[in-house]
Design a protein around this motif. Sequence first.
Motif, mmCIF file in Angstrom:
data_model
loop_
_atom_site.group_PDB
_atom_site.id
_atom_site.type_symbol
_atom_site.label_atom_id
_atom_site.label_comp_id
_atom_site.label_asym_id
_atom_site.label_seq_id
_atom_site.Cartn_x
_atom_site.Cartn_y
_atom_site.Cartn_z
ATOM 1 N N ASP A 191 0.836 -1.167 -0.096
ATOM 2 C CA ASP A 191 -0.015 -0.225 -0.043
ATOM 3 C C ASP A 191 1.027 1.298 -0.088
ATOM 4 O OD1 ASP A 191 -2.413 -1.181 -0.085
ATOM 5 O OD2 ASP A 191 -2.471 -1.603 1.982
ATOM 6 N N ALA A 245 2.707 1.750 -3.286
ATOM 7 C CA ALA A 245 1.699 2.180 -4.272
ATOM 8 C C ALA A 245 1.426 3.736 -4.076
ATOM 9 C CB ALA A 245 0.224 1.327 -4.122
ATOM 10 N N SER A 246 1.204 3.981 -3.008
ATOM 11 C CA SER A 246 0.681 5.529 -2.533
ATOM 12 C C SER A 246 1.958 6.449 -3.065
ATOM 13 C CB SER A 246 0.603 5.798 -1.036
ATOM 14 O OG SER A 246 0.515 6.958 -0.698
ATOM 15 N N ASN A 252 1.852 6.610 -6.714
ATOM 16 C CA ASN A 252 0.973 7.226 -7.019
ATOM 17 C C ASN A 252 0.009 6.183 -8.117
ATOM 18 O OD1 ASN A 252 -1.407 9.209 -7.230
ATOM 19 N ND2 ASN A 252 -0.468 10.085 -8.962
ATOM 20 N N LYS A 253 0.181 4.897 -7.843
ATOM 21 C CA LYS A 253 -0.648 3.969 -8.409
ATOM 22 C C LYS A 253 -1.334 3.228 -7.540
ATOM 23 C CE LYS A 253 3.467 3.299 -11.562
ATOM 24 N NZ LYS A 253 2.741 3.750 -12.925
ATOM 25 N N THR A 254 -2.197 2.271 -7.938
ATOM 26 C CA THR A 254 -3.059 1.431 -7.260
ATOM 27 C C THR A 254 -2.245 0.274 -6.960
ATOM 28 O OG1 THR A 254 -3.797 0.119 -9.243
ATOM 29 C CG2 THR A 254 -5.071 1.955 -8.842
ATOM 30 N N LYS A 255 -2.714 -0.431 -5.841
ATOM 31 C CA LYS A 255 -1.791 -1.928 -5.534
ATOM 32 C C LYS A 255 -2.005 -2.718 -6.532
ATOM 33 C CE LYS A 255 -1.275 -4.623 -1.415
ATOM 34 N NZ LYS A 255 -1.769 -5.102 0.038
ATOM 35 N N ASP A 256 -3.085 -2.847 -7.410
ATOM 36 C CA ASP A 256 -2.937 -3.947 -8.329
ATOM 37 C C ASP A 256 -1.895 -3.521 -9.319
ATOM 38 O OD1 ASP A 256 -4.926 -5.236 -7.215
ATOM 39 O OD2 ASP A 256 -6.684 -4.264 -8.316
ATOM 40 N N ALA A 257 -1.745 -2.171 -9.393
ATOM 41 C CA ALA A 257 -0.880 -1.754 -10.757
ATOM 42 C C ALA A 257 0.670 -1.975 -10.173
ATOM 43 C CB ALA A 257 -0.971 -0.392 -11.072
#
Length: 217
Positions: free
Chosen positions: A163, A166-167, A170-175
């Motif tokens: 998490d 990703a933060s 600046n991406k989603t966790k899936d990305a």
Amino acid sequence: MLERDLRKQKLEKLTLFSVLTAIQLLLFFTPLGFLPIGALSLTTLHLPVIIVSVILGPVYGLASGFIFGLLSFLRNTFAPGLTSFVFSPFISYGIIRGNFWSLVICFVPRMLLGLIPAALLKLFNLRNKRRYSKSWKAAIVAFSATFAHTFLVLSGIFLFFGDAYASVLNKTKDAIFVLLGTTIFTNGVLEAFLAAFVLFAFTKIYYEYLRKEDNYG
């Protein structure tokens, strides 16, 4: 006579370990540690650790892996980048901070990198002594250890800092999952092949040198 031979062997091992550690430092503090290939950047920092493990055994390999982890820790602590918090508990990015797991990611895979080749080589020798030459065995264990190291580092980042990582990016966790997975099967595989090639070549020369030295002696 036997005691003198043992002292000589110990001195030779310490000398080789010192030389390979110097090479490790050279790679770490110069651009030689990273080889740009197209859009990818392949690290060569793992190579001295694997060579130490294969040639000198697990104890020296563990020490070399620890040095690798320590250098990574120092770089990420004193010259931090955007995601250095995953390798150092002393680095923060806003409210995101490194923690105990940063040390685990930084040290454990690197130390295992120094143990796995020696362990696999011993298993290889027990299972099949003649099917492959020493150099082919070294290449196979180098490939396996390198891929395992990449997998452990990147999966550790996702597991313990998914998490936060990703933060920061600046991406989603899936990305992030896709990004790290892609890195494993691009950089990771290429670095594994690089390690296999280098270990094959190095051990071919090294064992031939030992053979000639034994014949000369």
